[in-house]
Design a protein around this motif. Structure first.
Motif, PDB file in Angstrom:
ATOM      1  N   SER A 340      46.624 -27.648  62.328  1.00  0.00           N
ATOM      2  CA  SER A 340      47.967 -27.433  62.866  1.00  0.00           C
ATOM      3  C   SER A 340      47.898 -26.716  64.202  1.00  0.00           C
ATOM      4  O   SER A 340      46.884 -26.118  64.565  1.00  0.00           O
ATOM      5  CB  SER A 340      48.817 -26.618  61.884  1.00  0.00           C
ATOM      6  N   GLY A 341      48.997 -26.773  64.945  1.00  0.00           N
ATOM      7  CA  GLY A 341      49.038 -26.109  66.247  1.00  0.00           C
ATOM      8  C   GLY A 341      50.295 -26.476  67.010  1.00  0.00           C
ATOM      9  O   GLY A 341      51.375 -26.631  66.433  1.00  0.00           O
ATOM     10  N   PHE A 342      50.129 -26.650  68.330  1.00  0.00           N
ATOM     11  CA  PHE A 342      51.268 -26.936  69.201  1.00  0.00           C
ATOM     12  C   PHE A 342      50.962 -28.146  70.083  1.00  0.00           C
ATOM     13  O   PHE A 342      49.811 -28.466  70.358  1.00  0.00           O
ATOM     14  CB  PHE A 342      51.581 -25.751  70.112  1.00  0.00           C
ATOM     15  N   LYS A 343      52.029 -28.778  70.538  1.00  0.00           N
ATOM     16  CA  LYS A 343      51.927 -29.774  71.610  1.00  0.00           C
ATOM     17  C   LYS A 343      52.681 -29.235  72.806  1.00  0.00           C
ATOM     18  O   LYS A 343      53.863 -28.882  72.703  1.00  0.00           O
ATOM     19  CB  LYS A 343      52.493 -31.128  71.192  1.00  0.00           C
ATOM     20  N   ASN A 344      51.986 -29.115  73.937  1.00  0.00           N
ATOM     21  CA  ASN A 344      52.578 -28.579  75.157  1.00  0.00           C
ATOM     22  C   ASN A 344      53.295 -29.663  75.947  1.00  0.00           C
ATOM     23  O   ASN A 344      52.939 -30.847  75.878  1.00  0.00           O
ATOM     24  CB  ASN A 344      51.496 -27.945  76.033  1.00  0.00           C
ATOM     25  N   SER A 345      54.297 -29.244  76.700  1.00  0.00           N
ATOM     26  CA  SER A 345      55.074 -30.178  77.509  1.00  0.00           C
ATOM     27  C   SER A 345      55.501 -29.484  78.796  1.00  0.00           C
ATOM     28  O   SER A 345      55.657 -28.260  78.833  1.00  0.00           O
ATOM     29  CB  SER A 345      56.304 -30.665  76.740  1.00  0.00           C
ATOM     30  N   ASN A 346      55.679 -30.282  79.840  1.00  0.00           N
ATOM     31  CA  ASN A 346      56.205 -29.731  81.091  1.00  0.00           C
ATOM     32  C   ASN A 346      57.711 -29.529  81.029  1.00  0.00           C
ATOM     33  O   ASN A 346      58.301 -28.903  81.911  1.00  0.00           O
ATOM     34  CB  ASN A 346      55.866 -30.664  82.253  1.00  0.00           C
ATOM     35  N   ASN A 347      58.345 -30.097  79.999  1.00  0.00           N
ATOM     36  CA  ASN A 347      59.790 -30.007  79.856  1.00  0.00           C
ATOM     37  C   ASN A 347      60.141 -29.250  78.580  1.00  0.00           C
ATOM     38  O   ASN A 347      59.332 -29.099  77.671  1.00  0.00           O
ATOM     39  CB  ASN A 347      60.411 -31.412  79.812  1.00  0.00           C
ATOM     40  N   TYR A 348      61.393 -28.789  78.512  1.00  0.00           N
ATOM     41  CA  TYR A 348      61.869 -28.077  77.329  1.00  0.00           C
ATOM     42  C   TYR A 348      62.056 -29.056  76.158  1.00  0.00           C
ATOM     43  O   TYR A 348      62.570 -30.152  76.361  1.00  0.00           O
ATOM     44  CB  TYR A 348      63.194 -27.376  77.635  1.00  0.00           C
ATOM     45  N   PRO A 349      61.637 -28.707  74.919  1.00  0.00           N
ATOM     46  CA  PRO A 349      60.912 -27.488  74.550  1.00  0.00           C
ATOM     47  C   PRO A 349      59.452 -27.565  74.981  1.00  0.00           C
ATOM     48  O   PRO A 349      58.803 -28.609  74.817  1.00  0.00           O
ATOM     49  CB  PRO A 349      61.034 -27.469  73.027  1.00  0.00           C
ATOM     50  N   TYR A 350      58.945 -26.478  75.548  1.00  0.00           N
ATOM     51  CA  TYR A 350      57.615 -26.493  76.137  1.00  0.00           C
ATOM     52  C   TYR A 350      56.507 -26.526  75.090  1.00  0.00           C
ATOM     53  O   TYR A 350      55.388 -26.907  75.390  1.00  0.00           O
ATOM     54  CB  TYR A 350      57.456 -25.283  77.057  1.00  0.00           C
ATOM     55  N   GLN A 351      56.816 -26.124  73.874  1.00  0.00           N
ATOM     56  CA  GLN A 351      55.857 -26.218  72.774  1.00  0.00           C
ATOM     57  C   GLN A 351      56.569 -26.682  71.512  1.00  0.00           C
ATOM     58  O   GLN A 351      57.692 -26.257  71.238  1.00  0.00           O
ATOM     59  CB  GLN A 351      55.176 -24.876  72.497  1.00  0.00           C
ATOM     60  N   ARG A 352      55.903 -27.573  70.764  1.00  0.00           N
ATOM     61  CA  ARG A 352      56.444 -28.042  69.488  1.00  0.00           C
ATOM     62  C   ARG A 352      55.379 -27.869  68.423  1.00  0.00           C
ATOM     63  O   ARG A 352      54.178 -28.066  68.659  1.00  0.00           O
ATOM     64  CB  ARG A 352      56.827 -29.518  69.599  1.00  0.00           C
ATOM     65  N   ASP A 353      55.811 -27.485  67.217  1.00  0.00           N
ATOM     66  CA  ASP A 353      54.895 -27.328  66.092  1.00  0.00           C
ATOM     67  C   ASP A 353      54.466 -28.705  65.599  1.00  0.00           C
ATOM     68  O   ASP A 353      55.298 -29.519  65.192  1.00  0.00           O
ATOM     69  CB  ASP A 353      55.566 -26.567  64.945  1.00  0.00           C
ATOM     70  N   ILE A 354      53.163 -28.953  65.627  1.00  0.00           N
ATOM     71  CA  ILE A 354      52.643 -30.252  65.193  1.00  0.00           C
ATOM     72  C   ILE A 354      51.397 -30.046  64.328  1.00  0.00           C
ATOM     73  O   ILE A 354      50.899 -28.934  64.180  1.00  0.00           O
ATOM     74  CB  ILE A 354      52.297 -31.168  66.394  1.00  0.00           C
ATOM     75  N   ALA A 355      50.911 -31.120  63.762  1.00  0.00           N
ATOM     76  CA  ALA A 355      49.642 -31.108  63.034  1.00  0.00           C
ATOM     77  C   ALA A 355      48.900 -32.397  63.330  1.00  0.00           C
ATOM     78  O   ALA A 355      49.513 -33.470  63.432  1.00  0.00           O
ATOM     79  CB  ALA A 355      49.870 -30.958  61.536  1.00  0.00           C
ATOM     80  N   ALA A 356      47.581 -32.292  63.489  1.00  0.00           N
ATOM     81  CA  ALA A 356      46.732 -33.473  63.637  1.00  0.00           C
ATOM     82  C   ALA A 356      46.129 -33.780  62.274  1.00  0.00           C
ATOM     83  O   ALA A 356      45.528 -32.899  61.640  1.00  0.00           O
ATOM     84  CB  ALA A 356      45.650 -33.222  64.667  1.00  0.00           C
ATOM     85  N   VAL A 357      46.313 -35.013  61.813  1.00  0.00           N
ATOM     86  CA  VAL A 357      45.885 -35.390  60.460  1.00  0.00           C
ATOM     87  C   VAL A 357      45.013 -36.637  60.536  1.00  0.00           C
ATOM     88  O   VAL A 357      45.332 -37.596  61.249  1.00  0.00           O
ATOM     89  CB  VAL A 357      47.095 -35.663  59.544  1.00  0.00           C
ATOM     90  N   SER A 358      43.910 -36.624  59.788  1.00  0.00           N
ATOM     91  CA  SER A 358      43.049 -37.806  59.684  1.00  0.00           C
ATOM     92  C   SER A 358      42.847 -38.132  58.209  1.00  0.00           C
ATOM     93  O   SER A 358      42.646 -37.236  57.388  1.00  0.00           O
ATOM     94  CB  SER A 358      41.699 -37.550  60.349  1.00  0.00           C
ATOM     95  N   PHE A 359      42.899 -39.416  57.889  1.00  0.00           N
ATOM     96  CA  PHE A 359      42.689 -39.874  56.512  1.00  0.00           C
ATOM     97  C   PHE A 359      41.342 -40.588  56.348  1.00  0.00           C
ATOM     98  O   PHE A 359      41.048 -41.102  55.272  1.00  0.00           O
ATOM     99  CB  PHE A 359      43.824 -40.809  56.090  1.00  0.00           C
ATOM    100  N   ASP A 360      40.533 -40.601  57.436  1.00  0.00           N
ATOM    101  CA  ASP A 360      39.245 -41.304  57.369  1.00  0.00           C
ATOM    102  C   ASP A 360      38.118 -40.453  57.953  1.00  0.00           C
ATOM    103  O   ASP A 360      37.243 -40.950  58.633  1.00  0.00           O
ATOM    104  CB  ASP A 360      39.326 -42.657  58.075  1.00  0.00           C
TER     105      ASP A 360
END
Length: 407
Positions: A340-360
């Motif tokens: 889990s972590g954040f995705k940064n952006s140059n626009n608002y919202p500048y950070q969003r709560d995300i998760a990277a998931v792999s099933f393989d």
């Protein structure tokens, strides 16, 4: 889809680290608390507002405000009232817990900001700084300070094996200490010459010289891995070391072992292991432009393992995405990986709560939106469930495979 498990921390809005027991009926929240700053109204003789002032005098003194910060642990669960089980004056700290939450270690660091400006710099470590390690063997009901750890000896985090007996204490200035008796005694581990030389040069340009960039203690094999970022002829590279466990007090020199891996132009975010195989999260970025965490920064997943000559080599490298700031890499059941972590952006919202998931096992990845205003989260590697604390409730969700592309 999030499902509510139980109410917890209803009157606590601190962000922190969440832990859930195996029965999924008990939660612990580790967090840093700061005493509330309050103001009172100043009224004239007619009872009209004319100004406001600090409620107490210490509130206007930033040093005293920092000195009143505390490391705390809140306990609760299904049918259990919330209970503050740990509170220690400190500005920062970390913890380790066994899977059943019965054994818990907490390390804290307190800097006396009032005293530090009144004494010489060479006296600050022993007089103005206090490092402590605490232990609980009853699920956090009571904690005992380990007297074996001197208050001037720096500690950033403690890590233990499944038994809670064998472990390491990671300190500042890239120091490492080992214990084979649950913290009763500690043996210092000697660092490789390349790391010692780097510390002596005192290069803090990227604030990466004081700590290991990442580290991992395999709770089954008791192998300790860590990565360090070096400037090699103007090019930055991460170097990975492996230190096998030993109960011999004389076997305390990592400099007897050669680095096992090198990763050019990358900072290693986290390391996990499965037997001899390593799973690594890396961030590729322009060190000269210092674009760490920028939207152009690429996050990668890598796999390494020893060959027939027992030399480690990179086997796989997969791009997860850009503009991601991931943290701990979890290994679940049925080839699931989660971070889990954040995705940064140059626009608002500048950070969003995300998760990277792999099933393989990392060959392909999807990016999940985790919502917003999450106080804390954790991943259960036995059930492949994610647990979050938000709005006074612990909720969970099962990972679902789908195609997800974030704009």
């Amino acid at each position: 889809m999030w499902a509510t498990e139980f109410e917890f921390a209803k009157n606590n809005f601190n962000g922190g680290i969440l832990a859930i027991n195996a029965n999924k009926d008990k939660a612990l929240l580790f967090y840093i608390n700061q005493e509330k700053i309050e103001f009172v109204d100043i009224l004239n003789e007619k009872g009209e507002f004319i100004d406001s002032k600090y409620k107490e005098e210490w509130m206007r003194d930033n040093s005293q405000v920092l000195n009143r910060m505390t490391v705390e642990v809140l306990s609760g669960g299904k049918g259990k009232p919330d209970k503050l089980v740990f509170k220690e004056p400190a500005q920062t700290g970390q913890w380790w817990q066994s899977a059943d939450l019965n054994t818990i270690y907490i390390n804290t660091y307190f800097l006396d900001y009032v005293l530090v400006d009144t004494i010489p710099e060479q006296d600050q470590i022993r007089k103005a700084r206090r490092y402590k390690i605490f232990k609980s063997i009853d699920g956090g009901e009571t904690f005992t300070q380990l007297k074996s750890w001197p208050p001037f000896r720096q500690v950033k985090q403690v890590l233990f094996d499944e038994t809670g007996v064998y472990g390491y204490a990671i300190g500042e200035q890239k120091t490492l200490w080992r214990t084979s008796d649950a913290g009763k005694t500690w043996i210092q581990i000697h660092m490789p010459k390349q790391i010692v030389d780097q510390l002596n040069a005192m290069k803090y340009e990227f604030r990466m010289d004081e700590f290991f960039n990442s580290y991992h203690f395999d709770e089954k094999t008791k192998d300790f891995y860590f990565s360090n970022l070096f400037d090699h002829q103007g090019q930055y590279q991460s170097v990975v070391y492996k230190f096998p466990w030993s109960d011999d007090p004389k076997d305390n020199r990592i400099d007897q072992y050669s680095p096992i891996l090198t990763l050019p132009k990358s900072d290693i975010v986290d390391i996990n292991s499965e037997g001899e195989k390593l799973y690594v999260l890396g961030m590729v970025y322009d060190f000269e432009k210092k674009t760490y965490g920028h939207v152009d920064t690429e996050t990668t997943f890598l796999v390494a393992a020893p060959n027939e000559q027992n030399k480690y080599q990179w086997l796989e490298k997969v791009k997860i995405g850009n503009a991601l700031q991931l943290s701990k890499l979890y290994m679940g059941q049925n080839r699931v990986l989660y971070s889990s972590g954040f995705k940064n952006s140059n626009n608002y919202p500048y950070q969003r709560d995300i998760a990277a998931v792999s099933f393989d096992k990392g060959r392909s990845w999807q990016i999940d939106e985790e919502g917003n205003m999450i106080q804390a989260s954790t991943f259960d590697n036995k059930t492949n469930k994610v647990f979050i604390l938000k709005g006074g409730k612990v909720s969970s969700r099962e990972l679902t495979k789908f195609s997800s592309l974030l704009p």
